[in-house]
Design an enzyme around this catalytic site. Sequence first.
Site, short mmCIF file in Angstrom:
data_model
loop_
_atom_site.label_atom_id
_atom_site.label_comp_id
_atom_site.label_asym_id
_atom_site.label_seq_id
_atom_site.Cartn_x
_atom_site.Cartn_y
_atom_site.Cartn_z
N ASN A 1 57.66 53.04 100.74
CA ASN A 1 58.63 53.84 99.96
C ASN A 1 59.67 52.87 99.42
OD1 ASN A 1 60.57 55.57 98.99
ND2 ASN A 1 61.17 56.38 101.00
N GLY B 1 66.55 52.99 107.96
CA GLY B 1 67.40 51.94 107.41
C GLY B 1 68.43 51.42 108.39
N SER C 1 62.61 52.37 110.07
CA SER C 1 62.70 50.98 110.52
C SER C 1 61.37 50.40 111.04
CB SER C 1 63.81 50.80 111.57
OG SER C 1 65.07 51.13 111.00
N HIS D 1 62.20 63.89 101.59
CA HIS D 1 62.75 62.73 102.29
C HIS D 1 64.19 63.06 102.71
CE1 HIS D 1 64.36 58.75 103.06
NE2 HIS D 1 63.10 58.37 103.23
N LYS E 1 62.02 53.39 97.41
CA LYS E 1 63.33 54.01 97.12
C LYS E 1 63.82 53.56 95.73
CE LYS E 1 64.04 54.41 102.03
NZ LYS E 1 64.95 54.60 103.14
P1 PGA Z 1 63.20 52.26 106.49
O1 PGA Z 1 62.99 53.58 105.59
O2 PGA Z 1 61.83 51.75 106.82
O3 PGA Z 1 63.99 51.32 105.62
O4 PGA Z 1 63.94 52.69 107.71
C1 PGA Z 1 61.95 54.47 105.83
C2 PGA Z 1 62.02 55.62 104.88
O5 PGA Z 1 63.14 56.05 104.53
O6 PGA Z 1 60.98 56.16 104.44
#
Ligand code: PGA
Length: 251
Positions: free
Chosen positions: A9, A173, A213, A95, A11
Amino acid sequence: MRKYLVIGNWKMNFGRSESVTFLDEFIPIFKKRSDVEVGIAPPFTSLSICAEKLHGSSILLGAQNCHWVESGAYTGEISAGMLKELGCSFAIVGHSERRQLFGESDEGVNKRAAALLAADLTPVVCVGETLEERESGEAFKVVTRQLELGLAGISPKLISRVVIAYEPVWAIGTGKTASASEAQEVHSHIRKVISRLGGDSISKEVRILYGGSVNDKNAASLLGEKDIDGALVGGASLVAQKFASIAGFRV
Ligand code: PGA
């Protein structure tokens, strides 16, 4: 037998030129495994260049959201049919960033998922509790509600085509991952809810991804759990080496 699914993802990262740079590095180092499907979800504006770069590859292309109406006066929105035309095979819906920052509701998630299924795309429906909800012992309750409302009115046959992503909001995150056993506990609960909604055999077909994460160090242990069928990866999916290693994890 459920095939693992690992989705990056992106983003709001990687415009067209950065997408090309990433894929030029990722595609040569990506080693396809027959038991793992891999997909990327770039921003809308990078979808067409990524579709060109992925032509002839097994890497799936998807979007990070969609609107539920096919066309019309919905300024700023993109429909499932438009995504399909671009070569997408899935889209993420619900999400937690969409829910928290843009006020998206379970009902909206439900309409989006139904529209994607009608356009023959796979909805990746995200669910997950906040830290406060976890600490007050409500994680199962929250996830159950999100699933019941998010999948309301969708036939068992179509539920089998849905992918669920369990993403505890406190792990997104933050560098804090749920431990493999904490995640497995919720995944097993999710499968029970799916079984209630769609029947036992359907629940065995539905893939449930973990997100929050995930990185090249923790992926193998998370994906080694019985009900964890893949990962939705944010930050680590932006680094070609790391994403390639997660996509080719060894359990
Ligand atoms: P992250 O995000 O791996 O940076 O924690 C995962 C997500 O929001 O799909």
